[in-house]
Design an enzyme around this catalytic site. Structure first.
Site, PDB file in Angstrom:
ATOM      1  N   LYS A   4      41.964 -18.721  27.507  1.00  0.00           N
ATOM      2  CA  LYS A   4      41.300 -18.613  26.023  1.00  0.00           C
ATOM      3  C   LYS A   4      42.118 -17.871  25.086  1.00  0.00           C
ATOM      4  O   LYS A   4      43.191 -17.098  25.743  1.00  0.00           O
ATOM      5  CB  LYS A   4      39.933 -18.099  26.486  1.00  0.00           C
ATOM      6  CG  LYS A   4      39.111 -18.429  27.674  1.00  0.00           C
ATOM      7  CD  LYS A   4      38.472 -19.887  27.124  1.00  0.00           C
ATOM      8  CE  LYS A   4      37.709 -20.359  28.352  1.00  0.00           C
ATOM      9  NZ  LYS A   4      37.263 -21.800  28.037  1.00  0.00           N
ATOM     10  N   HIS A  25      38.797 -32.956  34.474  1.00  0.00           N
ATOM     11  CA  HIS A  25      37.706 -32.060  33.622  1.00  0.00           C
ATOM     12  C   HIS A  25      36.653 -33.167  33.287  1.00  0.00           C
ATOM     13  O   HIS A  25      36.587 -34.208  32.910  1.00  0.00           O
ATOM     14  CB  HIS A  25      38.225 -31.598  32.394  1.00  0.00           C
ATOM     15  CG  HIS A  25      37.179 -30.356  31.883  1.00  0.00           C
ATOM     16  ND1 HIS A  25      36.051 -30.937  31.036  1.00  0.00           N
ATOM     17  CD2 HIS A  25      37.048 -29.124  31.944  1.00  0.00           C
ATOM     18  CE1 HIS A  25      35.625 -29.613  30.893  1.00  0.00           C
ATOM     19  NE2 HIS A  25      36.107 -28.948  31.385  1.00  0.00           N
TER      20      HIS A  25
END
EC number: 4.1.1.39
Length: 441
Positions: A141, A260
């Protein structure tokens, strides 16, 4: 036959039997009128049958209908075709107000036409030389906005601190601020540098998802040339055809394949309409993937825990018995199709480690995004803290301690000799996500 369990909510005035039969017909040979070409084929052989209808406890309007569709109606080795047949048109059906596919039974004869996961759990452990504990990961992130060099730097710090894997976020493909080739290069550098320093095998899930299959394969080829161990794909937004294509490439070239599930909640969030994630999980195991995200269970309700563990077992085990309390409507025999590692990620931190270790067991990937990068001292100590917490939990479990009861105590003991873990414990001691679970039986 392929068996499907639907939760049918018919329009007012439509009996459940009629709605169930309509669902079975529309998933196979039926159309809205009688056509003369019906005489040219054996409808009895090919038609779908609704063989069981039972009321859903506590819901007057809905019924669970079990339909069977003959295996000949499906193309071999194509999840795309399986879904087009089983759920293609029927969800817009006028006679049903809402419809949810709760579970599918895939017969061994049909399962055998799929390659399945490129490698599976055991091969992955052998490639990584990591045994007897869950695998640790971390999503880098901020997911969007870092330059490739800074991104690679964040990757290096996490891997060096003790994680096994870092991950591209699902939205990181090839944007103006960071093109894919630059990211791949800097991440590869981070992997090799951290491997050399720690003596452990490291990886970074390089997201190969792209606008066309050809472009995805191009990225996977580049990853293989760099010699990195794993690539990644968003299988629902990318689509099953693209996913299977990439899975075949990964097996042929020795790449692990991380999946994902971006967009899954669009399909599986509503209780009475859509598809349950266990169906998407089964489809993924057939289409191919070595890891797939599967929720966390932690801090949510018990009912959800059983259901989540139900589809986690469907991902990992060879043979899963029917168990309605866990949402498993059919016994599923995977006949030697390799297993998939479930990935627990989303809002987890060191205090969750005992629960995660107990719930998911060794064959899982625990993915801490903010739980690593949010450490007050930075990424490397954040990674170190997670690794220490994990090793402490595994050790305690192997000594026969009860992680559910003594979890906090185990973490506190480990924090005494790990300043990184102590700092992490301090930061996250108050954080809780308290919401009702959507997914109850």
């Amino acid at each position: 036959d392929i068996l499907a369990a639907f939760r049918v909510t018919p329009q007012p005035g439509v009996p459940p039997e009629e709605a169930g039969a309509a669902v079975a017909a529309e998933s196979s040979t039926g159309t809205w009128t009688t056509v003369w070409t019906d005489g040219l084929t054996s409808l009895d052989r090919y038609k779908g049958r609704c063989y069981d209808i039972e009321p859903v406890p506590g819901e007057x309007x809905x019924x669970x209908x079990x339909x069977x569709x003959x295996x000949d109606l499906f193309e071999e080795g194509s999840v795309t075709n399986m879904f087009t047949s089983x759920v293609g048109n029927v969800f817009g059906f006028x006679x049903x107000r809402a419809l949810r596919l709760e579970d599918l039974r895939i017969p061994p004869a049909y399962t055998k036409t799929f390659q399945g996961p490129p490698h599976g759990i055991q091969v992955e452990r052998d490639k990584l030389n990591k045994y007897g504990r869950p695998i640790l990961g971390c999503t880098i992130k901020p997911k969007l906005g870092l330059s490739a060099k800074n991104y690679g730097r964040a990757v290096y710090e996490c891997l060096r601190g003790g994680l096994d894997f870092t991950k591209d976020d699902e939205n990181v493909n090839s944007q103006p601020f960071m093109r894919w080739r630059d990211r791949f290069l800097f991440c590869a550098e981070a992997i090799y540098k951290s491997q050399a320093e720690t003596g452990e095998i490291k990886g970074h899930y390089l997201n190969a998802t792209a606008g066309t299959c050809e472009e995805m394969i191009k990225r996977a080829v580049f990853a293989r040339e760099l010699g990195v161990p794993i690539v990644m794909h968003d299988y629902l937004t990318g689509g099953f055809t693209a996913n299977t294509t990439l899975a075949h490439y990964c097996r042929d070239n020795g790449l692990l394949f991380h999946i994902h599930r971006a967009m899954h909640a669009v399909i599986d969030r509503q209780k009475n309409h859509g598809m349950h994630f266990r169906v998407l999980a089964k489809a993924l195991r057939m289409s191919g993937g070595d890891h797939v995200h599967s929720g966390t269970v932690v801090g949510k309700l018990e009912g959800e825990r059983d259901i989540t563990l139900g589809f986690v077992d469907l991902l990992r085990d060879d043979y899963v018995e029917k168990d309605r309390s866990r949402g498993i409507y059919f016994t599923q025999d995977w006949v030697s199709l390799p297993g998939v590692l479930p990935v627990a990620s989303g809002g987890i931190h060191v205090w969750h480690m005992p629960a995660l270790t107990e719930i998911f067991g060794d064959d899982s990937v625990l993915q801490f995004g903010g739980g690593t990068l949010g450490h007050p001292w930075g990424n490397r100590p954040g990674a170190x803290x997670n690794r220490v917490a994990l090793e402490a939990c595994v050790k305690a479990r192997n000594e026969g301690r009860d992680l559910a009861r003594e979890g906090n105590e185990i973490i506190r003991e480990a924090a005494k000799w790990s300043p990184e873990l102590a700092a992490a414990c301090e930061v996250w001691k108050e954080i809780k996500f308290e919401f009702e679970a959507m997914d109850t039986i």
